[in-house]
Design a protein around this motif. Structure first.
Motif, PDB file in Angstrom:
ATOM      1  N   THR A 216       0.835  -1.208   0.000  1.00  0.00           N
ATOM      2  CA  THR A 216       0.000   0.000   0.000  1.00  0.00           C
ATOM      3  C   THR A 216       0.864   1.249   0.000  1.00  0.00           C
ATOM      4  OG1 THR A 216      -1.670  -1.228   1.266  1.00  0.00           O
ATOM      5  CG2 THR A 216      -1.885   1.168   1.184  1.00  0.00           C
ATOM      6  N   ALA A 217       1.957   1.224   0.762  1.00  0.00           N
ATOM      7  CA  ALA A 217       2.850   2.385   0.815  1.00  0.00           C
ATOM      8  C   ALA A 217       3.449   2.680  -0.550  1.00  0.00           C
ATOM      9  CB  ALA A 217       3.955   2.142   1.843  1.00  0.00           C
ATOM     10  N   ARG A 218       3.832   1.662  -1.268  1.00  0.00           N
ATOM     11  CA  ARG A 218       4.374   1.876  -2.615  1.00  0.00           C
ATOM     12  C   ARG A 218       3.318   2.494  -3.532  1.00  0.00           C
ATOM     13  NH1 ARG A 218       6.549  -3.348  -1.892  1.00  0.00           N
ATOM     14  NH2 ARG A 218       4.996  -4.230  -3.319  1.00  0.00           N
ATOM     15  N   ALA A 219       2.071   2.074  -3.363  1.00  0.00           N
ATOM     16  CA  ALA A 219       0.999   2.547  -4.237  1.00  0.00           C
ATOM     17  C   ALA A 219       0.663   4.016  -4.006  1.00  0.00           C
ATOM     18  CB  ALA A 219      -0.246   1.687  -4.041  1.00  0.00           C
TER      19      ALA A 219
ATOM     20  N   PRO B  90       1.320  12.595  -0.913  1.00  0.00           N
ATOM     21  CA  PRO B  90       1.764  12.846   0.471  1.00  0.00           C
ATOM     22  C   PRO B  90       0.653  12.740   1.513  1.00  0.00           C
ATOM     23  CG  PRO B  90       2.735  14.450  -1.016  1.00  0.00           C
ATOM     24  CD  PRO B  90       1.739  13.682  -1.826  1.00  0.00           C
ATOM     25  N   ALA B  91      -0.539  13.247   1.213  1.00  0.00           N
ATOM     26  CA  ALA B  91      -1.616  13.197   2.200  1.00  0.00           C
ATOM     27  C   ALA B  91      -2.017  11.756   2.494  1.00  0.00           C
ATOM     28  CB  ALA B  91      -2.820  14.002   1.708  1.00  0.00           C
ATOM     29  N   ALA B  92      -2.180  10.963   1.435  1.00  0.00           N
ATOM     30  CA  ALA B  92      -2.556   9.566   1.620  1.00  0.00           C
ATOM     31  C   ALA B  92      -1.440   8.794   2.320  1.00  0.00           C
ATOM     32  CB  ALA B  92      -2.878   8.929   0.273  1.00  0.00           C
TER      33      ALA B  92
ATOM     34  N   ALA C 280      -1.484   9.647   6.022  1.00  0.00           N
ATOM     35  CA  ALA C 280      -2.564   8.950   6.720  1.00  0.00           C
ATOM     36  C   ALA C 280      -2.219   7.482   6.933  1.00  0.00           C
ATOM     37  CB  ALA C 280      -3.864   9.083   5.927  1.00  0.00           C
ATOM     38  N   LEU C 281      -1.625   6.858   5.921  1.00  0.00           N
ATOM     39  CA  LEU C 281      -1.203   5.464   6.055  1.00  0.00           C
ATOM     40  C   LEU C 281      -0.159   5.315   7.151  1.00  0.00           C
ATOM     41  CD1 LEU C 281      -1.120   2.514   4.938  1.00  0.00           C
ATOM     42  CD2 LEU C 281       0.737   3.284   3.444  1.00  0.00           C
ATOM     43  N   LEU C 282       0.792   6.248   7.191  1.00  0.00           N
ATOM     44  CA  LEU C 282       1.847   6.174   8.195  1.00  0.00           C
ATOM     45  C   LEU C 282       1.288   6.337   9.602  1.00  0.00           C
ATOM     46  CD1 LEU C 282       4.971   5.922   8.289  1.00  0.00           C
ATOM     47  CD2 LEU C 282       5.052   8.416   8.403  1.00  0.00           C
TER      48      LEU C 282
END
Length: 214
Positions: A33-36, A41-43, A46-48
């Motif tokens: 997901t991080a690669r995608a 930056p915002a997404a 949020a993932l982080l």
């Protein structure tokens, strides 16, 4: 059921849940997901944030998520983000252990041992030492919670002691051309030896005073 017994039951249930989650939820999906979303930056932020929030539940090492911060934001911007996230996520097992408490049995003996350690070192110094030594983050946090370390000393000591580990992970993440969980190892033996030596040096004074005391 007494309040303490109820808290112990909740604590055991949480531990069982963490053990099951760690077996079922590896970090590969997180890294995919991080690669995608790396170019959004915002997404990615949020993932982080979500990764740091659930990290203790999946028993992911703090360096794993710090690598993500370095990969997505670079070493300069990623370092304060990763250090803040690492410190915040460490508060979860700390607060959980304070809630559960220790009254008898193995948990009580663990809390007593931690009490003696922090009585000799002081809360802040003891937390810095605990973080510098190459020990798993979440057991350290839980033990500090059982011992009654003050929240302010826990947060400050964690932030200071995690600096070398976080810096190494963020630098490693920033240098990755392709993000894969199997290759996100940020800690070499040199860093382990250096951080451990500093931790032992900080521990030497309290240890000597404890031995020399009548």
């Amino acid at each position: 059921m007494t309040e303490f017994v109820r808290r112990q039951a909740v604590g055991l249930a949480v531990l069982a849940g963490v053990a099951a989650a760690s077996l079922l939820a590896g970090p590969d999906r997180l890294f995919e997901t991080a690669r995608a979303v790396a170019d959004r930056p915002a997404a990615f932020g949020a993932l982080l944030a979500g990764a740091y929030l659930v990290r203790p539940l999946f028993a992911w090492p703090t360096s794993l998520v710090a690598v993500l911060a370095g990969y997505g934001f670079g070493p300069v911007a990623g370092f304060p983000i990763a250090l803040a996230g690492t410190t915040a996520s460490a508060c979860l097992p700390f607060l959980a252990a304070r809630y559960v408490g220790a009254d008898s049995g193995l948990i009580a003996r663990l809390g007593d041992s931690a009490d003696r350690f922090f009585a000799a070192t002081g809360d802040l110094r003891g937390m810095v030492i605990s973080r510098l030594l190459p020990a798993p983050s979440d057991p350290v946090s839980a033990t500090a919670g059982l011992s009654g370390v003050s929240p302010s000393a826990f947060v400050a000591g964690t932030a200071v002691g995690e600096i070398p580990w976080t810096a190494a992970a963020v630098l490693a993440g920033g240098s990755l051309e392709r993000l894969v969980a199997s290759g996100a190892s940020a800690v070499g033996w040199e860093l382990v030896a250096a951080a451990g030596a500093v931790g032992v040096a900080l521990l030497a004074g309290p240890a000597y005073r404890a031995v020399a005391a009548p």
